[in-house]
Enzyme design. Structure first.
Site, PDB file in Angstrom:
ATOM      1  N   GLU A  30       1.863  -3.958  11.548  1.00  0.00           N
ATOM      2  CA  GLU A  30       1.233  -2.661  11.315  1.00  0.00           C
ATOM      3  C   GLU A  30       1.906  -1.611  12.184  1.00  0.00           C
ATOM      4  OE1 GLU A  30      -1.399  -2.061   9.333  1.00  0.00           O
ATOM      5  OE2 GLU A  30      -2.260  -4.034   8.896  1.00  0.00           O
ATOM      6  N   GLU A  35       1.300   3.887   2.847  1.00  0.00           N
ATOM      7  CA  GLU A  35       1.827   3.508   4.154  1.00  0.00           C
ATOM      8  C   GLU A  35       3.347   3.637   4.154  1.00  0.00           C
ATOM      9  OE1 GLU A  35      -1.906   0.419   4.615  1.00  0.00           O
ATOM     10  OE2 GLU A  35       0.122  -0.379   4.501  1.00  0.00           O
ATOM     11  N   HIS A  40       0.857  -1.186   0.000  1.00  0.00           N
ATOM     12  CA  HIS A  40       0.000   0.000   0.000  1.00  0.00           C
ATOM     13  C   HIS A  40       0.894   1.237   0.000  1.00  0.00           C
ATOM     14  CE1 HIS A  40      -3.022  -2.812   2.040  1.00  0.00           C
ATOM     15  NE2 HIS A  40      -3.276  -2.726   0.757  1.00  0.00           N
ATOM     16  N   HIS A  54       3.187  -3.046   7.095  1.00  0.00           N
ATOM     17  CA  HIS A  54       2.123  -2.111   6.711  1.00  0.00           C
ATOM     18  C   HIS A  54       2.101  -0.917   7.648  1.00  0.00           C
ATOM     19  CE1 HIS A  54      -0.489  -4.333   3.760  1.00  0.00           C
ATOM     20  NE2 HIS A  54       0.372  -5.272   4.099  1.00  0.00           N
TER      21      HIS A  54
HETATM   22 ZN   LIG Z   1      -1.723  -1.798   4.413  1.00  0.00          ZN
END
Ligand SMILES: [Zn+2]
Length: 1128
Positions: free
Chosen positions: A1008, A843, A840, A923
């Site tokens: 994350e 990010e 992504h 992420h």
């Molecule tokens: Zn992500």
């Protein structure tokens, strides 16, 4: 009879007077009708006792006493009005005391039903006893709110009509009217009742009770408004009220009370009127009526007057909520919501987001829905058969409940030959290390990059004449032109040393470290107004940064808009500040103030400028009309994202973000340049097309700003900046096309205010610390310089992206100790660790974590050495280069996998892999704090979803918890409490779940990292910076080594024991909801719907990586088989 004995056995004390009387009452219960006179006397005595002695009531209500049963049985059986009145008085006395426990006992003994029964019987008397009706309703009003089945029981018993008729007949009788309205208020909270009452004219009836300001009967008015407010929750009733012309009446009443209630004694009545308006304006018809009745101005003016009085906040907040809802929806100032950049896909998929985008005919307006007249047609009718009172224990539908899906997949095997395509990614496994160790290393992406250099940049601008004039200043200074003329860094203006040697021109900047002139101006201009400014050599602080190398890398980066400019921050680099950056404390009422400013656009439009100052959709962008009255914007550089800027007021700008390419949404990432600012004023920026329903910008997060003036004066860095930050639903319409088919959705605004410190600065704003593809290539190139003869490092191209950029794949391990068979065998048998980041693009924090990991792995520490000797690291540091380059937030150039080479291998899966030890995809998380992991556990999923499974299904190694547990002990930003190991359906195509389920890798994670900051550990209360992110990446490596030592002992038990000791509650799972922040007093959203999904988009690169992993795994397994028996 032995009844009294039984009775006395349970009651204490036996000599109590009230208990004896109750005993007497119980004995006559079978025959109470004939003993009416006695019953009357006994109940009167009981009432007297309870009224005069506190202990009598306690005795009746004491645990184990059957007093309540006796009283209720008597009430049910008697027909004597006086006895009934006595009993009702007894009950009123009893239930008035205590905090609801007594009412609970009454309800549990069926008291409510008996009251309704009594009410019905009494209503049949002609005329009904007013005293009885008063008593009954008073008691019902007391009991109703505590009885969950009250509404249904009332409807089924026929009590609704009894009460309504009484109200109709007693509009001028406040004494009886009050308890009846109180009961009606409880009835109305049941949605089915509300519809039924509405049909019977109760909405109109209640409007007869409402009245202008008066000091009389205020409690009556308050209750009537509550009941009306509850009825108007039903859309049918709201429509009835709007059709009946009641909206202007409510507004007039509100204005009247606002005017006259000068001492704010009747705030609840004013609030009640607003609640009615709030509920009517839930429907379109109501909003229309509100706007036509000048409701915006009425509420705006009254709210402005209320603002200084803090106790009136509830009125201001509700008014603001209503005004936001009724604010006429505006069109986003765009021709289309599709990306401003065109990238024609070589193959247009039939389905998926890209497919839908392409199938949309030309000339279709996708910004607003063609007609939203019927936007609520389907929802505006209440469903009358909706189940009331049903326990709404909704399990999380998203948790995987299919046990088969929670266990490894089994499929057919593929022939070994077919899998050989993967061989090229494992060159190290076939290397014999006989030749020079260095020469075997290939760096394909570099080859590619140099080829790209030949590609012309069509948008390259002509050089200004001043550019080649004058000799370079011969000083060890970083010279820059006078700030007033800071111009974009254009690729052609930045010449690398070779060119300079050839031409002899004073192109700037040069690679000559002694002379870095950025400006296209010669020294003769220096005197004008600028000064010679210095930038300290950041080589020591940023060992992986090199300005000239960066420019070289940019030249090989292919962007869809063919960018020719370089953003200063990426060129200069970012030196993390040494000061702390605490989470920003939210100023009280900030959202309200911003929303009021928005509403003023409608009410006081005199200061509205509405001037477009930047627009990617027009060819002459940027719009230059330098009258000194507007800021200048620019986003045309790598990772830039800003589509349009509209100057709304003198110092306020609405900013619109660009959609991801071949998509019509995903607006979150922003990165743009601002110049032409004035000092000493506050600028307000609003990003008006955000999509998520909430954001960490509401919880202390600030955007990032990079000042070029600061950079050239010695502080090249991104700093958390901005005040008055908030994020809320706005008045811009979102078409159903943009909202995945849902109508009536809105966008959200992120607003922040800035005071610029320097005149004529060039400042950059970003959602998070930018990390471009060119930066990655520069870092990788510099990392290679760290390689020692002991380190094995390869850089391959995993694949070429649609945009023509290479997706790098790194292999890092230790060289075999020698080229003896034993050592080469050890080398080849090292287990794999697979890491990836930036699937992504928005990010960017994931890249900073990855940078920390890579630097650690290439480092010279004994720990790094030990890790390299234990594992082969396969790392894809940027899974989505195209997305990163083009400023996308979430997607690549298409949603589809176009490369047939990566067709799904149907895999026979072997027993859980011992080859791939850990898989982790980095992420960033926009809605939570800290760094945490998502993992996969059958047991925790089963536990969470309450599906029944036999214990044999639940045998599971707790190994998946070990790595996050270690991280929580060594990495300060990491929080175990934020981790989750539940497998969700919506995440089933994420790399984490696929690798876990299809390849059988137990330790398969998504890590994350917060975009905001931490609320625990050493960094509690601080926003996160690149230093902390890089530290996280390094600590991840340390944790891997600890994990190895632990698993070497083949015993995680003591680690898990540790965990158990820490946790007092033995809840085995940590299922964490998407949003973990407390809700605000100020509602971000003003409608009921707020359920935006956060599903990881299936992405071609994600799929490639998944297939790559499946392929490599099978290939490794097959290779093992084929070489079995052959000694290596
Ligand atoms: Zn992500």
């Amino acid at each position: 009879s032995n009844q009294p004995d039984r009775f006395y056995k349970v009651c204490v004390p036996s000599n109590s007077r009230v208990m004896m009387l109750l005993g007497q009452l119980e004995r006559m219960n079978g025959d109470i009708v004939r003993q009416a006179e006695t019953a009357r006397q006994v109940t009167a005595k009981i009432l007297h006792l309870i009224q005069t002695q506190e202990k009598s009531g306690k005795e009746v209500m004491s645990k184990g006493s059957s007093g309540m049963e006796v009283i209720l049985a008597s009430l049910e059986n008697t027909r004597d009005v006086q006895t009934i009145l006595n009993i009702l008085s007894i009950l009123t006395e009893l239930l008035t005391v205590g905090r609801g426990r007594r009412v609970g006992v009454f309800v549990s003994k069926g008291g409510t039903g008996i009251l309704f029964h009594t009410l019905l019987s009494a209503s049949k008397e002609m005329p009904p006893s007013e005293e009885l009706m008063l008593q009954l309703h008073s008691l019902l009003a007391k009991v109703g709110p505590k009885d969950r089945k009250f509404g249904v029981a009332a409807r089924l018993s026929g009590a609704l009509n009894v009460t309504v008729n009484l109200i109709k007949q007693n509009l001028q009788n406040p004494k009886l009217l009050l308890p009846c309205l109180q009961v009606l208020r409880v009835y109305s909270t049941n949605s089915v009742n509300a519809i039924s009452l509405g049909k019977n004219g109760v909405v109109e009836l209640l409007f007869k009770v409402l009245a202008p300001y008066s000091k009389k009967n205020t409690s009556l008015l308050k209750v009537a408004l509550d009941a009306l407010g509850a009825l108007l929750k039903s859309k049918t009733n709201a429509r009835r009220a709007a059709d009946g012309g009641y909206v202007p009446i409510l507004l007039a009443l509100y204005a009247d009370w606002h005017r006259n209630d000068a001492r704010h004694r009747h705030m609840l009545i004013r609030k009640g009127l607003l609640v009615c308006l709030r509920n009517i304006t839930n429907i379109k018809l109501g909003r229309k009526a509100f706007v036509e009745a000048d409701g915006m101005r009425v509420l705006y003016n009254s709210s402005t007057e209320c603002l200084p009085v803090r106790t009136l906040d509830p009125l201001v907040n509700t008014s603001s909520l209503i005004m936001r809802k009724c604010f006429p929806k505006k069109r986003l100032p765009l021709p289309t919501i599709q990306s401003a950049f065109l990238f024609q896909l070589p193959y247009v998929p039939g389905t998926g987001p890209a497919g839908r985008t392409y199938s949309q005919g030309p000339g279709v307006d996708d910004v607003v829905d063609e007609s939203d007249d019927n936007d609520e047609a389907d929802t505006e009718n209440d469903t009358e058969n909706e189940e009331d009172e049903k326990d709404q224990q909704s399990p999380n539908d998203d948790i995987e409940t299919d046990l088969n899906k929670l266990h490894p997949k089994k499929g057919p095997c593929r022939p070994y030959e077919e899998l050989r395509v993967y061989e090229r990614f494992f060159v190290e496994l076939s290397e014999d290390f006989q030749v020079s160790q260095v020469s075997v290393l290939i760096r394909r992406w570099k080859v590619q990059a140099s080829q790209c250099l030949c590609r012309p940049f069509p948008q390259t601008r002509a050089l200004s004449p001043g550019l080649t004039q004058g000799p370079p200043a011969a000083s060890a200074r970083f010279r820059i032109l006078p700030p007033a003329s800071l111009t974009p860094l254009q690729l052609d203006n930045i010449h690398i040393s070779k060119d300079q040697e050839k031409t002899g021109d004073a192109h700037i900047p040069t690679t000559d470290k002694r002379d870095r002139t950025l400006s296209p101006l010669g020294p003769e201009d220096e005197a004008a107004e600028g000064a010679v400014l210095e930038v300290p050599d950041t080589a020591l602080l940023l060992p992986l940064h090199d300005l000239d190398l960066y420019v070289e890398m940019v030249k090989g980066t292919l962007s869809v808009p063919q960018y020719a400019e370089v953003a200063y921050p990426d060129y200069f680099g970012h030196v993390a500040p040494t000061f702390r950056e605490p989470l920003l404390e939210r100023v009280y009422g900030v959202q309200r103030a911003k929303i009021f400013q928005d509403i003023e656009r409608l009410i006081h439009p005199n200061d509205i400028v509405d001037k477009v100052v930047y627009d990617l959709d027009i060819p002459s962008c940027p719009v230059i009309e330098d009258d000194g009255e507007s800021l200048k914007f620019n986003s045309q550089f790598e990772s830039g994202n800003l589509r349009k800027a509209v100057q709304v007021r003198k110092f306020e700008y609405d900013l619109v973000l660009n959609s991801d390419i071949n998509s019509n949404h995903y607006h979150q990432w922003f990165y743009f340049e601002v110049s032409g600012m004035k000092v000493g004023t506050t600028y307000r920026f609003n990003i008006i097309n955000c999509e998520k329903s909430n954001s960490q910008f509401n919880y202390g997060m600030q955007a990032l700003m990079y000042s070029v003036q600061e950079a050239i004066s010695g502080s090249p860095r991104w700093v958390r900046t901005g005040t008055d930050i908030c994020y809320y639903k706005n008045h811009f319409a979102r078409s159903s096309i943009a909202a995945g088919g849902l109508k009536g959705k809105s966008y959200y605004t992120l607003t922040f205010s800035i005071n610029f410190k320097h005149k004529d600065d060039v400042c950059y704003f970003a959602y998070h610390y930018p990390y471009t593809y060119s930066t990655l290539k520069m870092h990788l190139s510099k990392l290679e310089a760290l390689r020692t003869p002991q380190i094995y490092l390869r850089q391959d191209v995993l694949c070429e992206t649609l945009g023509g950029n290479g997706c790098p794949l790194l292999t890092i391990t230790a060289m075999p100790e020698s080229n003896s068979n034993d050592h080469i065998c050890q080398f080849r048998n090292r287990p794999l660790i697979f890491l990836s980041a930036r699937v992504h693009p928005g990010e960017t924090n994931a890249s900073w974590v990855m940078k920390g990991t890579l630097e650690f792995l290439m480092g010279s520490s004994p720990l790094a050495n030990s890790l390299r000797e234990s594992y082969i690291f396969k790392i894809v540091p940027m899974l989505n280069p195209d997305g990163v380059i083009n400023g996308n937030h979430r997607c690549s150039l298409s949603g589809e996998d176009l490369n047939r080479q990566w067709q799904s291998p149907n895999l026979e899966l072997h027993p859980p892999s011992t080859t791939l030890r850990v898989f982790c995809d980095y992420h960033g998380h926009s809605r939570k704090k800290n760094v945490f992991m998502y993992g996969c556990s059958v047991k925790e999923t089963v536990w969470q979803s309450n599906i029944s499974a036999t214990s044999s299904d639940l045998q599971e190694d707790l190994a998946y918890r070990a790595l996050p547990k270690i991280l929580s002990q060594i990495a300060p930003a990491f929080s175990m409490a934020s981790c989750s190991f539940v497998v969700e359906r919506s995440k089933e195509s994420t790399a984490r779940v696929v690798v876990w389920r299809e390849i059988g890798v137990q330790r398969s994670y998504t890590m994350e990292s917060t975009l905001c900051g931490c609320d625990q550990g050493k960094y509690k209360g601080l926003q996160i910076g690149t230093r902390e992110l890089e530290e996280m990446g390094a600590q991840f490596c340390v944790a891997l080594l600890r994990l190895k030592r632990l698993t070497g002992l083949r015993n995680h038990q003591h680690l898990l024991d540790l965990e158990r000791k820490k946790k007092k509650t033995s809840c085995p799972t940590t299922y964490v909801l998407d949003e973990d922040e407390p809700s605000f007093l100020e509602a971000i959203d003003y409608s009921a719907e707020s359920n935006d999904e956060d599903v990881e988009a299936e992405n071609e690169h994600l799929r490639r990586i998944h297939l790559y992993l499946s392929g490599l795994h099978v290939w490794l397994q097959s290779r093992k088989h084929s070489t079995d028996g052959v000694s290596i």
